[in-house]
Enzyme design. Structure first.
Site, PDB file in Angstrom:
ATOM      1  N   ASP A 104      50.773  35.451  45.591  1.00  0.00           N
ATOM      2  CA  ASP A 104      49.983  34.514  46.393  1.00  0.00           C
ATOM      3  C   ASP A 104      50.872  33.473  47.072  1.00  0.00           C
ATOM      4  O   ASP A 104      51.688  32.811  46.435  1.00  0.00           O
ATOM      5  CB  ASP A 104      48.951  33.809  45.514  1.00  0.00           C
ATOM      6  CG  ASP A 104      47.917  34.772  44.969  1.00  0.00           C
ATOM      7  OD1 ASP A 104      47.130  35.305  45.763  1.00  0.00           O
ATOM      8  OD2 ASP A 104      47.925  35.028  43.749  1.00  0.00           O
TER       9      ASP A 104
ATOM     10  N   LYS B  96      58.668  32.812  34.322  1.00  0.00           N
ATOM     11  CA  LYS B  96      59.097  33.878  35.219  1.00  0.00           C
ATOM     12  C   LYS B  96      60.598  34.115  35.084  1.00  0.00           C
ATOM     13  O   LYS B  96      61.061  35.257  35.124  1.00  0.00           O
ATOM     14  CB  LYS B  96      58.713  33.548  36.656  1.00  0.00           C
ATOM     15  CG  LYS B  96      57.215  33.659  36.927  1.00  0.00           C
ATOM     16  CD  LYS B  96      56.892  33.547  38.411  1.00  0.00           C
ATOM     17  CE  LYS B  96      55.416  33.798  38.668  1.00  0.00           C
ATOM     18  NZ  LYS B  96      55.071  33.797  40.103  1.00  0.00           N
TER      19      LYS B  96
ATOM     20  N   THR C 187      54.247  37.760  38.830  1.00  0.00           N
ATOM     21  CA  THR C 187      52.956  37.122  39.110  1.00  0.00           C
ATOM     22  C   THR C 187      52.298  36.563  37.858  1.00  0.00           C
ATOM     23  O   THR C 187      52.643  36.951  36.739  1.00  0.00           O
ATOM     24  CB  THR C 187      52.017  38.146  39.780  1.00  0.00           C
ATOM     25  OG1 THR C 187      50.739  37.548  40.029  1.00  0.00           O
ATOM     26  CG2 THR C 187      51.831  39.369  38.896  1.00  0.00           C
ATOM     27  N   GLY C 188      51.337  35.700  38.074  1.00  0.00           N
ATOM     28  CA  GLY C 188      50.526  35.220  36.961  1.00  0.00           C
ATOM     29  C   GLY C 188      49.417  36.184  36.586  1.00  0.00           C
ATOM     30  O   GLY C 188      48.788  36.041  35.545  1.00  0.00           O
TER      31      GLY C 188
ATOM     32  N   ASP D 221      56.971  36.773  44.056  1.00  0.00           N
ATOM     33  CA  ASP D 221      55.647  36.227  43.774  1.00  0.00           C
ATOM     34  C   ASP D 221      54.626  36.835  44.744  1.00  0.00           C
ATOM     35  O   ASP D 221      54.994  37.351  45.809  1.00  0.00           O
ATOM     36  CB  ASP D 221      55.697  34.702  43.937  1.00  0.00           C
ATOM     37  CG  ASP D 221      54.340  34.054  43.815  1.00  0.00           C
ATOM     38  OD1 ASP D 221      53.681  34.248  42.791  1.00  0.00           O
ATOM     39  OD2 ASP D 221      53.937  33.357  44.778  1.00  0.00           O
TER      40      ASP D 221
ATOM     41  N   ASP E 130      56.902  30.386  46.024  1.00  0.00           N
ATOM     42  CA  ASP E 130      56.416  29.271  46.847  1.00  0.00           C
ATOM     43  C   ASP E 130      55.911  28.071  46.064  1.00  0.00           C
ATOM     44  O   ASP E 130      55.850  26.972  46.595  1.00  0.00           O
ATOM     45  CB  ASP E 130      55.288  29.755  47.774  1.00  0.00           C
ATOM     46  CG  ASP E 130      54.003  30.058  47.016  1.00  0.00           C
ATOM     47  OD1 ASP E 130      54.060  30.765  45.979  1.00  0.00           O
ATOM     48  OD2 ASP E 130      52.944  29.588  47.447  1.00  0.00           O
TER      49      ASP E 130
END
Length: 272
Positions: A10, A197, A42-43, A8, A220
Site C-alpha cells: 500500500d 520488516k 507487507t502487514g 511494501d 513509504d
C-alpha cells in the site's frame, strides 16, 4: 549488486486504487528473470496478497513473502512458514485491557481471519474489515477466545484524529513490550517485540545466502522504517512520510507514477 528487492504494498507497489500497474509488473518480472528475488513485504497475511502474487508471477518454488509486518516469512508456492513471531494469549489479554480502557477498537489477525474484540463503544468501532475484505471475520471476547489459537498480530483501525489522540495515552510499558507502529494514518499495528520488516528480511536473506548490502527495500510509511534503514539500498516513495524519507538513500517517484519500476530500472536491471 542487488540480489533481493523487498517491496511494501500500500502506497508503494500499489496505486491508490490498489492495483499493480503494467509498468511495475513488467519491470519486476524482468528482475525475477535476471535472478533477483522479488519479495512482497507487507502487514497483510499471505492469503490476502495472493492476487498480487499471481499478477507478478511470484508463485513458483523459490518465491517468498514477508507477511504480518515481518512476523512471518513464508514460501509463496506452499505457504510454508520459515519464521514466525506470534503473540501469546497473555499478550493479547494485556493489550485488550489497555484498549478497553482507552475505548479503542482492537482486532486480532489469525492467519486468514479477523477477530473483532468488544473493546470500544460506538461510534469508535473498527474499520479494519472494510480495509481487508478478503479476510474472514469473527467476533469474540477474551472469555470466548480460544487461548491456543495462533495470534499473528493485533490492529487498531479507527478514524485518524481519534487514533492520534489516544496514541499519546498508550502506557509506556505497552510500548516497551511490543513493536507498535502505524502502517497507515488510521491503522495502528501491534506485533511481537522481535518482529519487524527488517528482521523478516534479515532472516530470509540469511536463509538465501544474500548479504545485507545486496538488499534493496522500497516503502513509504512508518512500518517500513526498519527495512529502509536495514537495506543496503533503502528507497522511499515520493508520496512517503518525511520521517522515512530522512533515512532513505534514494527517493523515487510516487506510487501513482510507477515509482517501484523507476527505482528497479535505475539500480537493479542489467542492460543486456
Amino acid at each position: 549488486m542487488i540480489k533481493l528487492i523487498a517491496i511494501d504494498l500500500d502506497g508503494t507497489l500499489l496505486t491508490d486504487d490498489k492495483k499493480i500497474s503494467d509498468k511495475n509488473k513488467v519491470v519486476l518480472t524482468q528482475a525475477k528473470e535476471q535472478g533477483v528475488k522479488v519479495v512482497i513485504c507487507t502487514g497483510r497475511p499471505l492469503f490476502a496478497i495472493e492476487p498480487y502474487l499471481d499478477r507478478l508471477e511470484l508463485r513458483d518454488e523459490g518465491d517468498y513473502s514477508i507477511t504480518f509486518n515481518g512476523s512471518s516469512v513464508q514460501k509463496n508456492d506452499t505457504g510454508e512458514t520459515l519464521l514466525a513471531h506470534s503473540l501469546s494469549f497473555d499478550e493479547v489479554s494485556r493489550v485488550t485491557n489497555v484498549m478497553t480502557a482507552l475505548n479503542l477498537p482492537l482486532d486480532i489477525i489469525s492467519v486468514d481471519t479477523v477477530i473483532h474484540l468488544d473493546t470500544a463503544k460506538e461510534p469508535y468501532s473498527s474499520i479494519y474489515e472494510s480495509m481487508n475484505p478478503l479476510l474472514k471475520v469473527e467476533h469474540a471476547t477474551l472469555d470466548t477466545l480460544d487461548q491456543n489459537r495462533l495470534f499473528n498480530k493485533m490492529v487498531v483501525a479507527v478514524e485518524t484524529s481519534y487514533l492520534d489522540e489516544k496514541l499519546a495515552q498508550l502506557p509506556k510499558e505497552l510500548l516497551e513490550e511490543f513493536n507498535i507502529m502505524k502502517s497507515r494514518e488510521n491503522l495502528l499495528e501491534i506485533i511481537h517485540k522481535e518482529a519487524s520488516k527488517a528482521a523478516g528480511i534479515d532472516e530470509l536473506a540469511n536463509y538465501l545466502g544474500i548479504k545485507q548490502s545486496e538488499v534493496m527495500a522500497i516503502g513509504d510509511e512508518e512500518n517500513d522504517f526498519s527495512m529502509i534503514e536495514y537495506a543496503g539500498l533503502g528507497v522511499v516513495m515520493e508520496n512517503g512520510s518525511q520521517g522515512v524519507k530522512d533515512i532513505a538513500q534514494f527517493i523515487t517517484k510516487s506510487n501513482q507514477e510507477d515509482g517501484v519500476a523507476h527505482a528497479v530500472e535505475k539500480f537493479v536491471l542489467i542492460n543486456e
